[in-house]
Scaffold this active site. Structure first.
Site, PDB file in Angstrom:
ATOM      1  N   ASP A 269       5.113  -3.280   0.423  1.00  0.00           N
ATOM      2  CA  ASP A 269       4.332  -2.043   0.263  1.00  0.00           C
ATOM      3  C   ASP A 269       3.830  -1.621   1.647  1.00  0.00           C
ATOM      4  O   ASP A 269       3.576  -2.470   2.504  1.00  0.00           O
ATOM      5  CB  ASP A 269       3.149  -2.322  -0.673  1.00  0.00           C
ATOM      6  CG  ASP A 269       2.378  -1.079  -1.062  1.00  0.00           C
ATOM      7  OD1 ASP A 269       2.572  -0.596  -2.191  1.00  0.00           O
ATOM      8  OD2 ASP A 269       1.569  -0.606  -0.234  1.00  0.00           O
TER       9      ASP A 269
ATOM     10  N   HIS B  90      -4.261  -4.981  -3.936  1.00  0.00           N
ATOM     11  CA  HIS B  90      -5.550  -4.764  -3.266  1.00  0.00           C
ATOM     12  C   HIS B  90      -6.727  -5.434  -3.973  1.00  0.00           C
ATOM     13  O   HIS B  90      -7.839  -5.436  -3.438  1.00  0.00           O
ATOM     14  CB  HIS B  90      -5.852  -3.263  -3.139  1.00  0.00           C
ATOM     15  CG  HIS B  90      -4.900  -2.533  -2.250  1.00  0.00           C
ATOM     16  ND1 HIS B  90      -4.609  -2.932  -0.963  1.00  0.00           N
ATOM     17  CD2 HIS B  90      -4.141  -1.420  -2.462  1.00  0.00           C
ATOM     18  CE1 HIS B  90      -3.726  -2.103  -0.420  1.00  0.00           C
ATOM     19  NE2 HIS B  90      -3.418  -1.175  -1.310  1.00  0.00           N
TER      20      HIS B  90
HETATM   21 ZN   LIG Z   1       0.708   1.031  -1.000  1.00  0.00          ZN
END
Ligand SMILES: [Zn+2]
Length: 312
Positions: free
Chosen positions: A163, A126
């Protein structure tokens, strides 16, 4: 040559995110505990070295590096945003997460290992070029991809991110980078609210393949996303180096998202990805731990993932 090597570092346990934070040291403890089992006894362990500034700056401007390191508190916790916390040893943990990813690339690029699993935290996918977020400080997978390309001369470096959250940071860093590929399956309408199929990469930069899937997605639809879309695109890209953003929060037991995968689905996907690495990339694979917040499901899923990596 060792088939599989595991990189980690004790400082990853000292990256303190505060009480009740899902991205906690117990995740690494659970993984270490399951890897104590005798079937993994002969898998070599290496200490993740800190990244060099040069390695970080392939993905982030100097200002990002300086802001992250300056935010590390002398004591207590510092909150970068509502999710992303720093404690006194978080700077070193973040550098060793990124540096472990680069060392893993070195290990595989030079043929000392066929593949490497990097069990470090904080995770990275992220973290955007100029913004830490979502538990992530540096964009580990993108840093590893650019290290493979720029330090070792690989021409087609792919990152596949399974993910359950979209790797907005990896995508952001690689967007304009030639010779790269980024593909992700993730839960639609969930954090970080990016990753639509219309995001296909910058001109002359990364090939981006996003496959958002609805909450409730189970094994059949998840596997179909790979079989029908991502694996053919990856094979067409013909990567000479493959990096995995290995998050295990698509597991049915995970409290942070709403997919319904089981351990066997992660093993299946790992096999498919390794088959493409065998066909195109000389079996070169580096796998980086991202999410996974039910510690039992995480540990079992990582063990299944590593079992397949050990088969090569
Ligand atoms: Zn995640």
């Amino acid at each position: 040559m060792s088939s599989t090597v595991i990189y980690t570092h004790p400082v990853c346990l000292d990256h303190d995110t505060g009480e009740y934070h899902p991205e906690c040291a117990d995740r690494i403890r659970a993984i270490s505990h399951i890897l104590d089992h005798e079937e993994f006894m002969y898998v070599p362990r290496e200490e993740a070295p800190p990244a060099t500034v040069e390695q970080i700056l392939r993905a982030h401007p100097q200002g990002h590096y300086d802001r992250v390191m300056a935010a590390v508190p002398a004591d207590g916790l510092f909150e970068i945003d509502g999710d992303t916390m720093l404690s006194p040893r978080s700077g070193e943990a973040a550098l060793r997460s990124a540096g472990g990813a680069c060392a893993a690339v070195d290990e595989v690029a030079t043929g000392r290992a066929r593949n490497v699993f990097v069990a470090t935290r904080p995770p990275g996918h992220h973290a955007e070029r100029e913004r830490p977020m979502g538990f992530c400080l540096f964009s580990n997978a993108a840093i590893a991809a650019l290290h493979a390309r720029d330090a070792h001369g690989f021409k087609r470096v792919a990152v596949v991110d399974f993910d359950v959250h979209h790797g907005n940071g990896t995508q952001d860093v690689l967007w304009d980078q030639p010779g790269t590929f980024y593909a992700s399956t993730h839960q639609a309408d969930a954090f970080p609210y990016t990753g639509t199929p219309e995001e296909t990469g910058g001109e002359g930069g990364a090939v981006v393949v996003n496959v958002p899937l609805p909450a409730g997605t189970g094994p059949e639809a998840f596997r179909a996303a790979y079989t029908d879309i991502i694996l053919p695109r990856l094979a067409a890209f013909a990567p000479d180096f493959l990096i995995l953003s290995a998050g295990f929060d698509a597991h049915a037991a995970d409290p942070m998202a709403h997919f319904r995968l089981q351990v066997g689905d992660f093993a299946w996907l790992t096999r498919q990805l390794l088959d493409i690495a065998k066909a195109h990339a000389g079996r070169r694979v580096v796998s980086l731990l991202e999410g996974g917040y039910d510690t039992r499901a995480l540990a079992a899923s990582v063990a299944a993932h590593i079992r397949v990596l050990m088969e090569g």
